[in-house]
Write a protein that holds these residues in place. Structure first.
Motif, PDB file in Angstrom:
ATOM      1  N   SER A 160      -4.937   0.535   5.162  1.00 54.27           N
ATOM      2  CA  SER A 160      -4.569  -0.158   6.402  1.00 54.27           C
ATOM      3  C   SER A 160      -4.399  -1.642   6.169  1.00 54.27           C
ATOM      4  O   SER A 160      -4.985  -2.228   5.258  1.00 54.27           O
ATOM      5  N   GLN A 161      -3.536  -2.194   6.995  1.00 57.02           N
ATOM      6  CA  GLN A 161      -3.268  -3.631   6.982  1.00 57.02           C
ATOM      7  C   GLN A 161      -3.195  -4.069   8.430  1.00 57.02           C
ATOM      8  O   GLN A 161      -2.796  -3.289   9.293  1.00 57.02           O
ATOM      9  N   ALA A 162      -3.551  -5.330   8.687  1.00 54.86           N
ATOM     10  CA  ALA A 162      -3.532  -5.769  10.079  1.00 54.86           C
ATOM     11  C   ALA A 162      -3.226  -7.249  10.182  1.00 54.86           C
ATOM     12  O   ALA A 162      -3.312  -7.993   9.215  1.00 54.86           O
TER      13      ALA A 162
ATOM     14  N   ILE B 264       4.429  -6.404   9.074  1.00 64.48           N
ATOM     15  CA  ILE B 264       4.206  -5.185   8.291  1.00 64.48           C
ATOM     16  C   ILE B 264       5.429  -4.275   8.387  1.00 64.48           C
ATOM     17  O   ILE B 264       5.912  -3.987   9.479  1.00 64.48           O
TER      18      ILE B 264
ATOM     19  N   ASN C 280       3.113   0.796   3.272  1.00 69.96           N
ATOM     20  CA  ASN C 280       3.045  -0.365   4.154  1.00 69.96           C
ATOM     21  C   ASN C 280       3.250  -1.607   3.284  1.00 69.96           C
ATOM     22  O   ASN C 280       2.552  -1.771   2.280  1.00 69.96           O
TER      23      ASN C 280
ATOM     24  N   LEU D 105      -1.726  -3.337  13.638  1.00 65.89           N
ATOM     25  CA  LEU D 105      -2.398  -2.601  12.567  1.00 65.89           C
ATOM     26  C   LEU D 105      -1.526  -1.434  12.117  1.00 65.89           C
ATOM     27  O   LEU D 105      -1.015  -0.685  12.948  1.00 65.89           O
ATOM     28  N   SER D 106      -1.338  -1.324  10.805  1.00 63.61           N
ATOM     29  CA  SER D 106      -0.582  -0.199  10.244  1.00 63.61           C
ATOM     30  C   SER D 106      -1.457   0.527   9.250  1.00 63.61           C
ATOM     31  O   SER D 106      -2.119  -0.108   8.429  1.00 63.61           O
ATOM     32  N   ALA D 107      -1.443   1.841   9.339  1.00 63.96           N
ATOM     33  CA  ALA D 107      -2.314   2.626   8.452  1.00 63.96           C
ATOM     34  C   ALA D 107      -1.611   3.868   7.940  1.00 63.96           C
ATOM     35  O   ALA D 107      -0.699   4.397   8.592  1.00 63.96           O
TER      36      ALA D 107
ATOM     37  N   GLN E  20       0.860  -1.186   0.000  1.00 65.60           N
ATOM     38  CA  GLN E  20       0.000   0.000   0.000  1.00 65.60           C
ATOM     39  C   GLN E  20       0.890   1.228   0.000  1.00 65.60           C
ATOM     40  O   GLN E  20       1.850   1.284   0.768  1.00 65.60           O
TER      41      GLN E  20
ATOM     42  N   GLN F  48       6.645  -0.559   7.547  1.00 66.88           N
ATOM     43  CA  GLN F  48       6.046   0.755   7.279  1.00 66.88           C
ATOM     44  C   GLN F  48       7.167   1.780   7.143  1.00 66.88           C
ATOM     45  O   GLN F  48       8.039   1.844   8.003  1.00 66.88           O
TER      46      GLN F  48
END
Lengths: 325, 325
Positions: free
Chosen positions: B198-200, A222, A214, B211-213, A197, A224
């Motif tokens: 977002s990914q989680a 993850i 991300n 969670l990353s956003a 993303q 980032q």
């Protein structure tokens, strides 16, 4: 091959000069020749190569040259590397190896077809501190890796004529800066993300000047990161694990200090450079070439290809397309 | 309304106790009553309210109560707050105000229809340090805001029976932790993101445990954050500007220290709490209620609604749906 490894350098700018300076810290290697289309006076004055060319093909054909280092702008890497590989000359090429995966695929094929060494000069990967980090990971010091977080944000000259803002020269933060968090993530995790993303701010010239991404890996991890030409950030990189963290201190892409945080305790690891940090990638390239390898196991063709594919995906997501693509 | 503002508290757990403790630092307010379905012995022993109820409706109907603080688990906020608003009692409700935007919309409508005060107890927003940060932003100390970066990552007890891992109790990092970076981003930028990514990682129980956003705003500004129950991070928040940065030191959601970095210089701002930090939101709620306002201008209904809508979007993206939705 003579006892001393003779390097030819394509391009004579800032990065070429850093390479040549670090060569002085590498035993058994020398800057033998340089080729520059735009003049190499400063380079020649500083590093006194035996031969100076104003054409790249002449350098590539010079039978005394054992290997070539490519330090031109991104957009020329493909044609420069192709020239060298076609001439049978081993190539160490500045990152990014090319501007997209398609070009990288072509170079990898040529390297394999012609049985000539090809390596991306992603210098972080060869630094002594990174070996320490690898050992800490292997020894499970931070438990299961869960997340990575990093920034590569600098305040750059925003004159539209600058290389890094030029679409023609494959500018943008991703290829110049974002490549490092990507490469470190790939190196730590040893696999490719299944979720990518990204969001960016584009310059009036159409390249990314602020980019946040991300990357989610099959295991759920993850990574980032943010890269920017517009602001300065902390620019360290943290590997977060279930038991603790490893922090690669600023600048993480050229780190000499790592901090291991476990259970409220900190352990500091330091691995200062002998010179400015390029010496380790030079040594690795020479070792591989002398041993007849086509790629370095520490930055394989597959590694470079995976990074390039990721960057293609991100550029597509944020709408950065170079005019020559 | 008597001279001393009499608070009723719904719920008697850890957060209710922090609220009651901080009340001791608020002049002209007292803990008058508490209601708990599961027993309030410890609360009663510590804070000696004049009245103890074992039913919420009785507390809501008590004519001596000037305002109610709701400190039950997220999933009960909606029905608790509705009860109070229907009884005509001003409400200060723990964050998140409800578990989704639909519930928040219903409460906001009820607040307006019944002309009763309603405020989300997002305590960061009322802290003295945040006023300092607002002034630094207004005075253009860091130039144009370009990016925000933060983490709210803690190592939580991962027993599946814990509240924060329970879908029935509206668990997950987003509603407990991620709400803070979201709320600060919204507060700094004063607008709503146009891009949300977002990914989680989800727990076996189905809530987000990592969670990353990335939130991208109309101006291009990107706010990037990670929330986690599985690992500890730095947990500060940086506002990156074109001229410099403001860092809200850990824990940024309850910060007492901010660092302004401009031109290689640092200035440190400190605003210690009188108590533990809830005293400021209590004072703001009392002020608003005494002045007959329906919402606080510092955390308006629109602000709460925007945050809830964002969290709905993120939950949808990462596939967290509560069984009662």
């Amino acid at each position: 091959m003579a006892e001393t490894f003779r390097w030819g350098v394509i391009g004579a700018g800032r990065i070429a000069q850093k390479f040549a300076r670090d060569m002085q810290a590498v035993e058994g290697s020398e800057i033998y020749a340089v080729a520059s289309r735009s003049g190499a006076q400063e380079f020649v004055k500083l590093f006194k190569p035996r031969v100076v060319y104003d054409s790249y093909p002449e350098l590539a054909e010079d039978p005394h040259v054992d290997g070539l280092y490519i330090a031109t702008t991104h957009n020329f890497h493909f044609e420069n590397a192709r020239l060298c590989l076609q001439a049978g000359k081993p190539v160490l090429c500045e990152k990014p190896l090319t501007v997209n995966a398609k070009q990288t695929e072509a170079l990898v094929q040529l390297s394999q077809k012609n049985q000539v060494f090809l390596m991306e000069a992603l210098w972080s990967r060869y630094l002594p501190l990174y070996q320490v980090v690898r050992e800490l990971l292997n020894e499970n010091e931070i438990g299961e890796v869960l997340a990575l977080q990093s920034t590569f944000c600098i305040r750059a000259n925003m004159d539209e004529k600058k290389r890094w803002l030029s679409p023609q020269l494959a500018g943008g933060t991703l290829l110049d800066l974002g490549i490092y968090p990507i490469a470190v993530s790939q190196w730590v995790l040893g696999e490719n993300p299944v979720g990518v993303q990204s969001q960016a701010v584009l310059s009036s010239t159409g390249v990314d000047i602020l980019l946040s991404a991300n990357l989610q890996y099959p295991s759920g991890v993850i990574s980032q990161f943010t890269s920017s030409f517009m602001h300065k950030a902390r620019n360290d990189l943290t590997i977060h694990g279930s038991k603790g963290n490893i922090i690669l201190k600023e600048p993480f892409w050229g780190a000499t200090t790592a901090v291991l945080e476990v259970g409220g305790q900190q352990r500091v690891f330091q691995e200062p450079f002998r010179s400015q940090g390029f010496e380790y990638q030079i040594e690795e390239a020479v070792r591989c070439i002398r041993e007849g390898e086509l790629e370095s196991p520490r930055m394989s063709h597959a590694d470079t290809l995976a990074n390039m594919r990721l960057m293609d995906t991100i550029r597509e997501q944020v709408g950065v397309k170079y005019p020559f693509e």
